[in-house]
Motif scaffolding. Structure first.
Motif, PDB file in Angstrom:
ATOM      1  N   LEU A 159     -31.862  12.935  41.355  1.00 30.70           N
ATOM      2  CA  LEU A 159     -31.167  11.838  40.701  1.00 30.70           C
ATOM      3  C   LEU A 159     -29.994  12.367  39.887  1.00 30.70           C
ATOM      4  CD1 LEU A 159     -34.097   9.591  39.389  1.00 30.70           C
ATOM      5  CD2 LEU A 159     -32.807   9.380  41.517  1.00 30.70           C
ATOM      6  N   ASP A 160     -28.941  11.571  39.776  1.00 33.38           N
ATOM      7  CA  ASP A 160     -27.814  11.935  38.930  1.00 33.38           C
ATOM      8  C   ASP A 160     -27.594  10.824  37.910  1.00 33.38           C
ATOM      9  OD1 ASP A 160     -25.646   9.989  39.856  1.00 33.38           O
ATOM     10  OD2 ASP A 160     -26.208  10.912  41.762  1.00 33.38           O
ATOM     11  N   PRO A 161     -26.820  11.087  36.857  1.00 29.75           N
ATOM     12  CA  PRO A 161     -26.655  10.111  35.769  1.00 29.75           C
ATOM     13  C   PRO A 161     -26.074   8.770  36.211  1.00 29.75           C
ATOM     14  CG  PRO A 161     -25.827  12.263  35.112  1.00 29.75           C
ATOM     15  CD  PRO A 161     -26.087  12.339  36.581  1.00 29.75           C
ATOM     16  N   ASP A 162     -25.385   8.766  37.349  1.00 27.16           N
ATOM     17  CA  ASP A 162     -24.752   7.529  37.818  1.00 27.16           C
ATOM     18  C   ASP A 162     -25.645   6.724  38.752  1.00 27.16           C
ATOM     19  OD1 ASP A 162     -22.395   8.007  36.409  1.00 27.16           O
ATOM     20  OD2 ASP A 162     -21.604   9.288  38.005  1.00 27.16           O
ATOM     21  N   ASN A 177     -26.387  16.107  35.086  1.00 29.51           N
ATOM     22  CA  ASN A 177     -25.280  15.913  36.020  1.00 29.51           C
ATOM     23  C   ASN A 177     -24.980  17.194  36.796  1.00 29.51           C
ATOM     24  OD1 ASN A 177     -24.178  17.505  34.042  1.00 29.51           O
ATOM     25  ND2 ASN A 177     -22.458  16.167  33.575  1.00 29.51           N
ATOM     26  N   LEU A 178     -25.849  18.187  36.659  1.00 28.08           N
ATOM     27  CA  LEU A 178     -25.679  19.449  37.367  1.00 28.08           C
ATOM     28  C   LEU A 178     -26.280  19.375  38.766  1.00 28.08           C
ATOM     29  CD1 LEU A 178     -26.598  21.981  34.528  1.00 28.08           C
ATOM     30  CD2 LEU A 178     -24.325  21.201  35.215  1.00 28.08           C
ATOM     31  N   THR A 179     -25.803  20.232  39.653  1.00 30.87           N
ATOM     32  CA  THR A 179     -26.347  20.346  41.001  1.00 30.87           C
ATOM     33  C   THR A 179     -27.079  21.676  41.126  1.00 30.87           C
ATOM     34  OG1 THR A 179     -24.400  21.459  41.909  1.00 30.87           O
ATOM     35  CG2 THR A 179     -24.371  19.028  41.876  1.00 30.87           C
ATOM     36  N   LEU A 180     -27.778  21.869  42.236  1.00 31.72           N
ATOM     37  CA  LEU A 180     -28.442  23.153  42.470  1.00 31.72           C
ATOM     38  C   LEU A 180     -27.425  24.290  42.471  1.00 31.72           C
ATOM     39  CD1 LEU A 180     -31.132  22.538  45.247  1.00 31.72           C
ATOM     40  CD2 LEU A 180     -31.447  22.720  42.784  1.00 31.72           C
ATOM     41  N   ALA A 181     -26.262  24.033  43.049  1.00 29.26           N
ATOM     42  CA  ALA A 181     -25.236  25.070  43.106  1.00 29.26           C
ATOM     43  C   ALA A 181     -24.732  25.450  41.717  1.00 29.26           C
ATOM     44  CB  ALA A 181     -24.074  24.600  43.979  1.00 29.26           C
ATOM     45  N   HIS A 301     -32.935  23.252  31.990  1.00 28.99           N
ATOM     46  CA  HIS A 301     -32.557  22.563  33.226  1.00 28.99           C
ATOM     47  C   HIS A 301     -33.761  21.836  33.827  1.00 28.99           C
ATOM     48  CE1 HIS A 301     -28.635  24.300  33.108  1.00 28.99           C
ATOM     49  NE2 HIS A 301     -29.074  25.539  33.246  1.00 28.99           N
ATOM     50  N   LYS A 302     -33.604  20.521  33.977  1.00 30.20           N
ATOM     51  CA  LYS A 302     -34.669  19.690  34.550  1.00 30.20           C
ATOM     52  C   LYS A 302     -34.053  18.791  35.615  1.00 30.20           C
ATOM     53  CE  LYS A 302     -36.210  19.209  29.773  1.00 30.20           C
ATOM     54  NZ  LYS A 302     -34.825  19.431  29.255  1.00 30.20           N
ATOM     55  N   PHE A 303     -34.576  18.861  36.806  1.00 28.69           N
ATOM     56  CA  PHE A 303     -34.114  18.015  37.898  1.00 28.69           C
ATOM     57  C   PHE A 303     -35.187  16.979  38.217  1.00 28.69           C
ATOM     58  CE2 PHE A 303     -31.573  21.840  38.529  1.00 28.69           C
ATOM     59  CZ  PHE A 303     -30.331  21.332  38.905  1.00 28.69           C
ATOM     60  N   LEU A 304     -34.773  15.708  38.274  1.00 31.23           N
ATOM     61  CA  LEU A 304     -35.679  14.646  38.705  1.00 31.23           C
ATOM     62  C   LEU A 304     -35.484  14.441  40.200  1.00 31.23           C
ATOM     63  CD1 LEU A 304     -35.450  11.874  35.937  1.00 31.23           C
ATOM     64  CD2 LEU A 304     -37.471  13.199  36.574  1.00 31.23           C
ATOM     65  N   THR A 423     -22.726  18.810  56.519  1.00 36.25           N
ATOM     66  CA  THR A 423     -23.255  17.935  55.470  1.00 36.25           C
ATOM     67  C   THR A 423     -24.618  18.375  55.010  1.00 36.25           C
ATOM     68  OG1 THR A 423     -24.122  16.443  57.172  1.00 36.25           O
ATOM     69  CG2 THR A 423     -21.949  15.943  56.258  1.00 36.25           C
ATOM     70  N   ALA A 424     -25.388  18.944  55.921  1.00 34.20           N
ATOM     71  CA  ALA A 424     -26.779  19.271  55.594  1.00 34.20           C
ATOM     72  C   ALA A 424     -26.902  20.468  54.669  1.00 34.20           C
ATOM     73  CB  ALA A 424     -27.571  19.543  56.879  1.00 34.20           C
ATOM     74  N   THR A 425     -25.917  21.380  54.726  1.00 35.12           N
ATOM     75  CA  THR A 425     -26.062  22.602  53.935  1.00 35.12           C
ATOM     76  C   THR A 425     -25.602  22.441  52.490  1.00 35.12           C
ATOM     77  OG1 THR A 425     -23.887  23.300  54.751  1.00 35.12           O
ATOM     78  CG2 THR A 425     -25.814  24.147  55.921  1.00 35.12           C
ATOM     79  N   LYS A 426     -25.023  21.312  52.150  1.00 35.38           N
ATOM     80  CA  LYS A 426     -24.597  21.096  50.772  1.00 35.38           C
ATOM     81  C   LYS A 426     -25.797  21.088  49.849  1.00 35.38           C
ATOM     82  CE  LYS A 426     -22.099  17.911  47.792  1.00 35.38           C
ATOM     83  NZ  LYS A 426     -21.393  16.612  47.711  1.00 35.38           N
ATOM     84  N   ARG A 427     -25.711  21.896  48.773  1.00 33.36           N
ATOM     85  CA  ARG A 427     -26.832  21.970  47.834  1.00 33.36           C
ATOM     86  C   ARG A 427     -26.642  20.926  46.741  1.00 33.36           C
ATOM     87  NH1 ARG A 427     -27.493  27.578  45.494  1.00 33.36           N
ATOM     88  NH2 ARG A 427     -25.331  27.945  46.051  1.00 33.36           N
ATOM     89  N   HIS A 428     -27.466  19.889  46.757  1.00 34.40           N
ATOM     90  CA  HIS A 428     -27.325  18.765  45.832  1.00 34.40           C
ATOM     91  C   HIS A 428     -27.889  19.123  44.469  1.00 34.40           C
ATOM     92  CE1 HIS A 428     -26.052  15.738  48.834  1.00 34.40           C
ATOM     93  NE2 HIS A 428     -26.671  16.556  49.655  1.00 34.40           N
TER      94      HIS A 428
END
Length: 428
Positions: A159-162, A177-181, A301-304, A423-428
C-alpha cells in the motif's frame, strides 16, 4: 415583586435561554471548538478494558482527533451495509481509528461506501468470506521456470499513502511512501528465510544461516537461547494479523520491533476491496497496533502488504494444483518467500520443506503441548504451497527428493527472464 407583565413574558425568556444554549452547544461541538481531550480519551479507554494509546510524543504532532463517540456512530452506520459475519463491532473498531485526523466537514461513511460500490462484492458470503472467484486453469505442477515466472508476474505489492479510500480519510499518513528499491537499493546476493518450525531444534544450522547476506524471520520468533539452531541476525520480519494485534504498546520498546525492516500482512477480500479489508472483524486490533507502532517508531521501515496481491499468489498456487485449494489465503511462509525473491538473487529456505514431507506442527520455541502446535495447518494450503516450493529447489538433481536436509534453494526473480519483464521486474 414582579408585575403581571413580567410574569407574562417569563415563558418566552426561558424558551429563548434554552434555544440559545442548545445552539451554542451545537456550534461548539461541531465546529471543533469543544472536544474531549486526547488524554481523557486514553484514560477512559484504559479503564474500560481497551488498550490505551501510546504515551510517547506522536510522530505527527498538532493534529486533533475524533472522539470515540463520533467514530462509533460513523462505524455503526457503515456496518449496516455489510454482512454480520464480516464486520467488526463499532466499539472495537472505534479503538482502531482513534488515530484518525479530524474528519470535520467530511462524510466518512460516504467516502468508504462510495469506494465500496466500485466492487462486485456479491461472492462474499459466510461460506466464502473472502469472495473467492478463481477462473483460471488447474493442473498438476509445472516446470520451475514456468512457476517462477508466474510468481514473478504477480509479485507482492504494498500500500502507498495515496491508496483509496485511506488517503481521503487521513490514514495515508501512517503508510510509507517508500518502495522496496528505496529501502533495498542493491539486491542481496543470498538470503536466508528461517521458518519457525521445530524441525530446526538441534539442527545446528545457526552459523550456516548467518553466512547469508540477509536473514528473514517470521512474527515474534525469538533468537536468544536458540542461536545455535537459528542464527543471530535479523534483516527482515514478516508479521501477520494475530501477532501484531496481540502486541501491547509497551512492548514496542522491545528491540525486536525497532530493528530491521517489517512486512505486515492480513488477508482481505479476493477482489482487493480495501474498505472491506479495513472493516473486517479481525481488523480493529491490527490497525490500532500498527498505528501505535508507527507513532512510536516512525523511522522503522514498515510495509503494509496490499491484500489483493496476496490472492494473486494464491491464484498461482491454485493454477499448479489440480484440486481446489482451501478458501483461505497463503501462509506467512509463502508470503515471505515471494518477498525475498523480489530482493534477493538467491534464497535459502530453512525448515520450510522438511525431509520426506514430515509435518512439524510446533514452533522451535514452543513449550511441549503448546496450544499453538498444529494450529497453522487448519488454515492455509500448506501442503500445496510446499509442493510448489519443493519443485523450485535448484539443488535437486535427476528428480531426487529435495529438502532432505531441511533446506531449499530458489533463484531470485532477478536471475530469470520471463515474458513481460519490463513491468514485472519493477520493485514496488
Amino acid at each position: 415583586m414582579f408585575s403581571n407583565t413580567a410574569f407574562r413574558y417569563m415563558p418566552y425568556v426561558l424558551l429563548w435561554t434554552v434555544v440559545s444554549g442548545a445552539l451554542l452547544y451545537y456550534y461548539l461541538t461541531f465546529s471543533g471548538a469543544f472536544r474531549v481531550p486526547h488524554i481523557l480519551l486514553t484514560r477512559a479507554n484504559s479503564t474500560s478494558g481497551r488498550t490505551a494509546a501510546t504515551t510517547q510524543t506522536p510522530a505527527h504532532a498538532n493534529r486533533s482527533l475524533m472522539t470515540t463517540v463520533n467514530v462509533s456512530s460513523v462505524v455503526t452506520q457503515m456496518a449496516k451495509t455489510l454482512p454480520n459475519h464480516t464486520v467488526t463491532s463499532a466499539v472495537n473498531f472505534s479503538a482502531a481509528v482513534e488515530f484518525l485526523p479530524d474528519m470535520e466537514g467530511k462524510n466518512i461513511s460516504a467516502i468508504f461506501l462510495g469506494y465500496d460500490h466500485k466492487f462486485d462484492n456479491s461472492a462474499i458470503a459466510k461460506k466464502n468470506p473472502y469472495g473467492i472467484r478463481y477462473k483460471g486453469k488447474k493442473r498438476k505442477g509445472g516446470k520451475p521456470q514456468e512457476i517462477l515466472c508466474a510468481l514473478k508476474k504477480n509479485i507482492i505489492k504494498f500500500l502507498d499513502p495515496d491508496a483509496s479510500p485511506y488517503k481521503e480519510i487521513g490514514l495515508g499518513r501512517y503508510i510509507t511512501n517508500l518502495t522496496l528499491a528505496d529501502v533495498f537499493p542493491d539486491l542481496f546476493n543470498s538470503c536466508a528465510i528461517v521458518a519457525s518450525s521445530n524441525f530446526l531444534v538441534n539442527s545446528s544450522l545457526g552459523q550456516v544461516i548467518d553466512k547469508n547476506h540477509a536473514v528473514f524471520r517470521f512474527n515474534s520468533a525469538p533468537l536468544k537461547g536458540y542461536e545455535k539452531d537459528v542464527g543471530t541476525r535479523t534483516t527482515v520480519r514478516i508479521i501477520n494479523t494475530p501477532v501484531l494485534g496481540r502486541v501491547k504498546s509497551k512492548n514496542y520498546t522491545n528491540s525486536m520491533f525497532h530493528q530491521g525492516v517489517f512486512f505486515l500482512w492480513r488477508t482481505g477480500p479476493y477482489n482487493g476491496n480495501l474498505y472491506r479489508w479495513f472493516m473486517d472483524r479481525s481488523a480493529a486490533n491490527f490497525f490500532k497496533s500498527y498505528m501505535q507502532w508507527q507513532e512510536t517508531y516512525p523511522d522503522v521501515h514498515k510495509f503494509l502488504v496490499n491484500p489483493g496481491s496476496l490472492w494473486r499468489q494464491w491464484d498461482t498456487v491454485q493454477g499448479f494444483t489440480p484440486k481446489n485449494l482451501k478458501k483461505i489465503g497463503v501462509s506467512s511462509g509463502f508470503v515471505g518467500l515471494v518477498i525475498a525473491l523480489q530482493v534477493c538473487r538467491e534464497v535459502n529456505y530453512y525448515g520450510y520443506v522438511t525431509p520426506k514431507g514430515k509435518v512439524y506442527g510446533c514452533h522451535y520455541y514452543d513449550k511441549p503441548n503448546s496450544k499453538s502446535c498444529n494450529s497453522t495447518f487448519h488454515f492455509h494450503p500448506l501442503a500445496q504451497e510446499k509442493a510448489l516450493v519443493m519443485s523450485l529447489d535448484v539443488r535437486a538433481q535427476n528428480k531426487s527428493i529435495t529438502g532432505e536436509d531441511g533446506i531449499v534453494t530458489v533463484p531470485g526473480f532477478s536471475t530469470i527472464t520471463c515474458k513481460g519483464d519490463r513491468t514485472a521486474t519493477k520493485r514496488h
